[in-house]
Write a protein that holds these residues in place. Structure first.
Motif, short mmCIF file in Angstrom:
data_model
loop_
_atom_site.label_atom_id
_atom_site.label_comp_id
_atom_site.label_asym_id
_atom_site.label_seq_id
_atom_site.Cartn_x
_atom_site.Cartn_y
_atom_site.Cartn_z
N VAL A 67 1.84 18.13 89.60
CA VAL A 67 1.88 16.72 89.19
C VAL A 67 3.33 16.28 89.32
O VAL A 67 4.25 16.97 88.86
CB VAL A 67 1.40 16.54 87.74
N GLN A 68 3.54 15.13 89.96
CA GLN A 68 4.90 14.63 90.22
C GLN A 68 4.94 13.16 89.89
O GLN A 68 4.01 12.41 90.18
CB GLN A 68 5.25 14.88 91.68
N GLU A 69 6.03 12.74 89.26
CA GLU A 69 6.21 11.33 88.94
C GLU A 69 7.36 10.77 89.77
O GLU A 69 8.32 11.48 90.08
CB GLU A 69 6.52 11.15 87.46
N PHE A 70 7.27 9.49 90.08
CA PHE A 70 8.34 8.79 90.79
C PHE A 70 8.63 7.51 90.03
O PHE A 70 7.75 6.66 89.88
CB PHE A 70 7.93 8.48 92.23
N ILE A 71 9.86 7.39 89.53
CA ILE A 71 10.31 6.19 88.84
C ILE A 71 11.36 5.55 89.74
O ILE A 71 12.49 6.07 89.88
CB ILE A 71 10.87 6.52 87.45
N PRO A 72 11.03 4.45 90.41
CA PRO A 72 11.90 3.90 91.45
C PRO A 72 13.31 3.52 90.97
O PRO A 72 14.27 3.68 91.73
CB PRO A 72 11.14 2.68 91.97
N GLU A 73 13.45 3.07 89.75
CA GLU A 73 14.76 2.69 89.24
C GLU A 73 15.73 3.87 89.25
O GLU A 73 16.94 3.68 89.40
CB GLU A 73 14.66 2.14 87.81
N ASN A 74 15.20 5.08 89.10
CA ASN A 74 16.06 6.27 89.11
C ASN A 74 16.57 6.62 90.50
O ASN A 74 17.38 7.53 90.65
CB ASN A 74 15.30 7.47 88.54
N HIS A 75 16.07 5.92 91.51
CA HIS A 75 16.43 6.22 92.91
C HIS A 75 16.93 4.98 93.64
O HIS A 75 16.80 4.87 94.85
CB HIS A 75 15.23 6.84 93.62
N GLY A 76 17.46 4.02 92.87
CA GLY A 76 18.03 2.82 93.47
C GLY A 76 17.02 1.88 94.07
O GLY A 76 17.34 1.13 94.99
N GLN A 77 15.78 1.91 93.59
CA GLN A 77 14.73 1.04 94.11
C GLN A 77 14.14 0.21 92.96
O GLN A 77 13.00 0.43 92.55
CB GLN A 77 13.63 1.86 94.78
N PRO A 78 14.89 -0.74 92.42
CA PRO A 78 14.43 -1.47 91.24
C PRO A 78 13.14 -2.28 91.45
O PRO A 78 12.46 -2.60 90.48
CB PRO A 78 15.60 -2.39 90.91
N ASP A 79 12.80 -2.57 92.67
CA ASP A 79 11.58 -3.34 92.95
C ASP A 79 10.41 -2.45 93.35
O ASP A 79 9.34 -2.95 93.70
CB ASP A 79 11.83 -4.37 94.06
N GLY A 80 10.59 -1.14 93.30
CA GLY A 80 9.53 -0.22 93.72
C GLY A 80 8.45 -0.04 92.68
O GLY A 80 8.55 -0.53 91.55
N GLN A 81 7.40 0.66 93.06
CA GLN A 81 6.24 0.91 92.19
C GLN A 81 6.35 2.29 91.56
O GLN A 81 6.49 3.28 92.27
CB GLN A 81 4.96 0.83 93.03
N GLN A 82 6.27 2.36 90.23
CA GLN A 82 6.23 3.66 89.57
C GLN A 82 4.92 4.33 89.91
O GLN A 82 3.87 3.69 89.96
CB GLN A 82 6.37 3.51 88.06
N GLN A 83 4.97 5.65 90.14
CA GLN A 83 3.77 6.36 90.60
C GLN A 83 3.70 7.75 90.00
O GLN A 83 4.70 8.43 89.83
CB GLN A 83 3.81 6.46 92.13
N THR A 84 2.48 8.19 89.67
CA THR A 84 2.20 9.56 89.29
C THR A 84 1.31 10.15 90.37
O THR A 84 0.23 9.62 90.65
CB THR A 84 1.49 9.64 87.92
N ASN A 85 1.78 11.22 91.00
CA ASN A 85 1.07 11.88 92.10
C ASN A 85 0.44 13.18 91.62
O ASN A 85 1.11 13.99 90.98
CB ASN A 85 2.03 12.20 93.25
#
Length: 148
Positions: A67-85
């Protein structure tokens, strides 16, 4: 902000991982096939649909690997979609690998990457790379946490 739930397929054959090839104006990267869960779908249904759409094959869905999470703000993508894979081990059951008619504007194809070469590629999620070694696969499922 809503959180997108996604299922991704880990398909390994002959020491190679099946990935989608993606491109923007400035970057090229690789992802395991898969995508967002629709309302009313199980993760397994999502995974079979997405793999068919992205790489043109049918799969049987095996165990949950990570299980992996992606929080876009943590990667310089403030307009991205947070996602749980949710990453599942899958086996090909039919079809020929080819870039299918997916609506993803960034996907330009699909290919097989050698597991031994993943660390040198722009492959995501990076946390999956060391776990794909044969001796590590038995230690899954693994919570990869928030990563890119």
């Amino acid at each position: 902000m809503s959180i997108r739930t996604a299922a991704r397929a880990v398909i390994v054959e002959d020491g190679r991982l099946l990935v989608t090839e993606n491109e923007s104006d400035t970057d090229r990267w690789y992802l395991t096939p898969g995508g967002g869960q629709h309302a009313g779908e199980t993760l397994h249904e999502t995974l079979r649909r997405e793999v068919r759409e992205e790489v043109g094959i049918e799969v049987s869905v095996g165990p949950l690997l990570a299980v992996q999470e992606f929080i876009p703000e943590n990667h310089g993508q403030p307009d991205g979609q947070q996602q749980t894979n949710f990453l599942f081990r899958c086996e090909r059951t039919g079809g020929t690998v080819e870039s299918a008619n997916d609506d993803d504007p960034h996907q330009i194809g699909c290919t097989w990457l050698r597991i031994t070469d993943l660390e040198m590629e722009a492959f995501f999620p990076k946390g999956l790379t060391p776990l794909l070694k044969a001796e590590e696969m038995e230690k899954m499922p693994v919570y990869l946490g928030e990563t890119r």
